[in-house]
Design an enzyme around this catalytic site. Structure first.
Site, mmCIF file in Angstrom:
data_model
loop_
_atom_site.group_PDB
_atom_site.id
_atom_site.type_symbol
_atom_site.label_atom_id
_atom_site.label_comp_id
_atom_site.label_asym_id
_atom_site.label_seq_id
_atom_site.Cartn_x
_atom_site.Cartn_y
_atom_site.Cartn_z
ATOM 1 C CG ASP A 4 -39.673 -5.233 -5.518
ATOM 2 O OD1 ASP A 4 -39.402 -6.383 -5.892
ATOM 3 O OD2 ASP A 4 -39.426 -4.226 -6.212
ATOM 4 C CB SER A 52 -40.810 -1.319 -8.537
ATOM 5 O OG SER A 52 -39.897 -2.021 -7.750
ATOM 6 C CG HIS A 53 -40.611 0.417 -4.406
ATOM 7 N ND1 HIS A 53 -39.943 0.491 -5.603
ATOM 8 C CD2 HIS A 53 -40.588 1.659 -3.891
ATOM 9 C CE1 HIS A 53 -39.519 1.731 -5.790
ATOM 10 N NE2 HIS A 53 -39.903 2.465 -4.768
ATOM 11 C CE LYS A 80 -34.145 -3.353 -7.830
ATOM 12 N NZ LYS A 80 -34.256 -2.294 -8.838
ATOM 13 C CG ASP A 109 -36.796 -5.433 -9.128
ATOM 14 O OD1 ASP A 109 -37.515 -5.205 -8.120
ATOM 15 O OD2 ASP A 109 -36.615 -4.601 -10.046
ATOM 16 N NE ARG A 110 -36.844 -1.676 -4.964
ATOM 17 C CZ ARG A 110 -36.849 -0.426 -4.531
ATOM 18 N NH1 ARG A 110 -36.977 -0.198 -3.246
ATOM 19 N NH2 ARG A 110 -36.757 0.574 -5.375
ATOM 20 C CG ASP A 130 -40.441 -5.165 -9.976
ATOM 21 O OD1 ASP A 130 -40.303 -4.884 -8.768
ATOM 22 O OD2 ASP A 130 -39.644 -4.767 -10.843
HETATM 23 C C1 VG1 Z 1 -35.149 3.541 -6.622
HETATM 24 C C2 VG1 Z 1 -33.895 3.030 -5.961
HETATM 25 C C3 VG1 Z 1 -32.926 2.486 -6.996
HETATM 26 C C4 VG1 Z 1 -33.628 1.422 -7.849
HETATM 27 C C5 VG1 Z 1 -34.909 1.986 -8.427
HETATM 28 C C6 VG1 Z 1 -35.704 0.939 -9.177
HETATM 29 O O1 VG1 Z 1 -34.826 4.608 -7.481
HETATM 30 O O2 VG1 Z 1 -33.274 4.033 -5.203
HETATM 31 O O3 VG1 Z 1 -31.790 1.971 -6.357
HETATM 32 O O4 VG1 Z 1 -32.793 0.987 -8.878
HETATM 33 O O5 VG1 Z 1 -35.736 2.503 -7.394
HETATM 34 O O6 VG1 Z 1 -35.976 -0.171 -8.375
HETATM 35 P P1 VG1 Z 1 -35.005 6.162 -7.074
HETATM 36 O O7 VG1 Z 1 -34.639 6.937 -8.306
HETATM 37 O O8 VG1 Z 1 -36.413 6.320 -6.641
HETATM 38 O O9 VG1 Z 1 -34.067 6.389 -5.935
HETATM 39 V V1 VG1 Z 1 -37.447 -0.934 -8.527
HETATM 40 O O10 VG1 Z 1 -37.409 -2.349 -7.579
HETATM 41 O O11 VG1 Z 1 -38.429 0.307 -8.111
HETATM 42 O O12 VG1 Z 1 -37.593 -1.297 -10.138
HETATM 43 CO CO CO Z 2 -38.739 -3.667 -8.035
#
Ligand code: VG1
Ligand code: CO
Length: 538
Positions: A277, A113-114, A376, A281-282, A279
């Site tokens: 981000d 992801s990010h 998302k 989804d954000r 992937d």
């Molecule tokens: C983080 C965010 C959460 C989100 C998750 C995956 O998790 O706080 O809201 O669903 O990332 O998003 P954590 O456990 O680090 O707080 V993504 O765009 O990284 O798939």
């Molecule tokens: Co993501």
């Protein structure tokens, strides 16, 4: 087809977190590491015989190699078909859509992801189920159990496939279908939104910038915004996906997408700007001179979604993750629709969406989505905003002010303390937990540990974060991240409500300063972490 069985011993720590398994890329590249997790996943879902899977990722370093491994293993385990995004690319929401549209049994999404990408950065994998959403805890728990006992995996000795060639090929007796990653997703967006109205808005000179941050949304945003909707060339910034995201953090927040924020804050900045981000989804939403917090964005979209054709019949309900501000609840209350509060992570929204109890969902971490897929969806949020802007013919700033004047404003910020010593972070959480059982300190109404009972299947998820409710309505939440790959990340979520007739234009950090001081007094956070300020504030 000669199936090869390779012996293997379990790897420690293959426990899926908030969104799948995330580790340093080099860890994933250790011989057998990825294979152990993939075989454990296949075993957890009752094998692959005759099944169809969607496979793709955000294009980061090791994406292409991992896909070849997964295809050989899926074939060796008896899968009938794998649908793969061209060049290994599929945004998370596009993968979710493909699983649903093609009635696949599930999907494997490769992304951290990010988090940054590269051989010394992060990699990740997660399994999505047939509804297109992240596997629920019942499945991820089984995967983890399997990883602890695994003794071997199945694969083939076949050569790599060409991931760039659209069309069908085979791996053993399994068909591999390489598809354009954008086509089906773009068609879905066109069903949901009034593209003519958005086209007219853009043709009228309304200026837009979208920062794809060299991640997966580049091709999607270019095709939809600059192609179908006619935005001028150059609307999409950093639109070419790179294995290391151009060495950036593909995290759409004011810290990591600062150049875009600076642009909208400048004199000749665009009317609207957004970023996504790694992937896809954000989303981060900005208007000329203003940053829209994700919690506010969810609330504004909930109040205005009916302006888009796909939501014209209204919403069944709105769901938000617990740390997300309560702004969306106020919209739901006024509209007389359901409001849900779930633990962090998109997997908790799946049941609500499947049961038709919620239509929109959102998280404070820049995640917004709806029942159109089970993830998302960054670009979807951008298009919904554009549809609302086209319909209301107001600036982002005016829409936000109008919203606050109707519902009041939830001043909101998240403070992250990254790479904290795990023992220290756990002790801070444990101390808050014990405080919750004692007499409340002055000014505090209640401290509790959030626990969620899924209203659809009755499953219970405990210890999902500590909540501190202050007298006067302020709230602070503290939890440990489940997506990091180094030490512990403490997330502190702060919110303070101001009614419609209160002061709606204070600087956010200023509005929340007393709350920050109160939490520091309660937990001794700064001294114990050895930091005088958070690493990231969003
Ligand atoms: C983080 C965010 C959460 C989100 C998750 C995956 O998790 O706080 O809201 O669903 O990332 O998003 P954590 O456990 O680090 O707080 V993504 O765009 O990284 O798939
Ligand atoms: Co993501």
């Amino acid at each position: 087809m000669d199936v090869v069985s390779k012996p293997i011993t379990p790897f420690d720590g293959q426990k899926p977190g908030t969104s799948g398994l995330r580790k340093k890329t080099r860890v994933f590249m250790e011989p057998g590491y990825l294979e152990a997790f993939v075989q454990s996943t296949f075993d957890a879902i009752g094998g692959c015989a005759g099944k169809t899977f969607v496979v793709g990722g955000d294009g980061r370093y090791f994406n292409a190699e991992a896909i070849q491994t997964i295809l050989r293993m899926a074939a060796a385990n008896g899968a009938a078909r794998c649908i793969v995004g061209q060049n290994g690319l599929l945004s998370t929401p596009a993968a979710s859509n493909l699983i649903r549209k093609r009635e696949a049994n599930g999907g494997l999404i490769l992304s951290a992801s990010h988090n940054p990408g590269g051989i010394d950065e992060d990699f990740g994998i997660k399994y999505n189920i047939a509804n297109g959403g992240p596997a629920p805890e019942s499945v991820t728990a089984k995967i983890f159990e399997n990883t602890k006992a695994i003794s071997g995996y199945k694969t083939l000795g076949t050569p790599d496939i060409d991931q760039s060639a659209i069309g069908e090929t085979s791996v053993g007796t399994m068909t591999v279908e390489v598809v354009d990653p954008v086509t089906e997703y773009a068609a879905l967006m066109e069903e949901l939104f009034d593209f003519d109205a958005i086209r007219a808005l853009l043709a009228g000179g309304f200026s837009v910038k979208f920062d794809a941050m060299h991640a997966v949304t580049g091709p999607y945003a270019t095709a939809i915004l600059e192609g179908t909707l006619g935005a001028p060339a150059g609307t999409v910034l950093n639109g070419v996906p790179l294995v290391d995201f151009g060495k950036g953090h593909p995290d759409p927040n004011p810290i990591w997408a600062k150049p875009l924020v600076d642009l909208v804050m400048s004199e000749d900045g665009p009317d609207f700007a957004a970023a996504s981000d790694g992937d896809g989804d954000r989303n981060m939403i900005l208007g000329k001179g203003i940053y829209v917090t994700p919690s506010d964005s969810l609330a504004v979209l909930a109040a205005n979604a009916h302006l888009a054709p796909g939501y014209a019949r209204g919403l069944a309900g709105v769901a938000r993750s617990m740390p997300t501000s309560r702004a969306a609840d106020r919209v739901a209350e006024k509209a007389g629709i359901n409001a849900f509060e779930t633990p962090t992570g998109w997997k908790f929204f799946g049941n609500l969406l499947d049961a038709g109890k919620a239509t929109l969902c959102g998280e404070e971490s820049a995640g917004t989505g709806s029942d159109h897929v089970r993830e998302k969806d960054g670009l979807w949020a951008v298009l919904l905003w554009l549809n609302v802007l086209a319909s209301r013919k107001m600036s982002v700033q005016d829409i936000l002010m109008d919203h606050w004047q109707t519902y009041g404003r939830d001043y909101y910020s998240r403070h992250d303390y990254e790479a904290v010593d795990t023992a220290v972070a756990e002790a801070i959480m444990a101390d808050l937990q014990s405080l919750s059982n004692g007499t409340m300190p002055a000014g505090i109404e209640k401290i509790d540990s959030f626990s969620y009972t899924d209203p659809v299947d009755g499953s219970v998820s405990e210890n999902q974060g500590m909540r501190v409710f202050f007298e006067g309505g302020a709230r602070a939440v503290m939890r440990l991240s489940g997506t990091g790959t180094e030490g512990a990340t403490i997330r502190l979520y702060l919110e303070q409500y101001t009614p419609p007739d209160g002061d709606l234009t204070i600087d956010t950090q200023e509005a929340l300063a007393p709350l920050v001081a109160a939490i520091d007094k309660l937990t001794d956070l700064k001294t114990r972490t050895g930091r005088d300020a958070p690493d990231v504030m969003t």
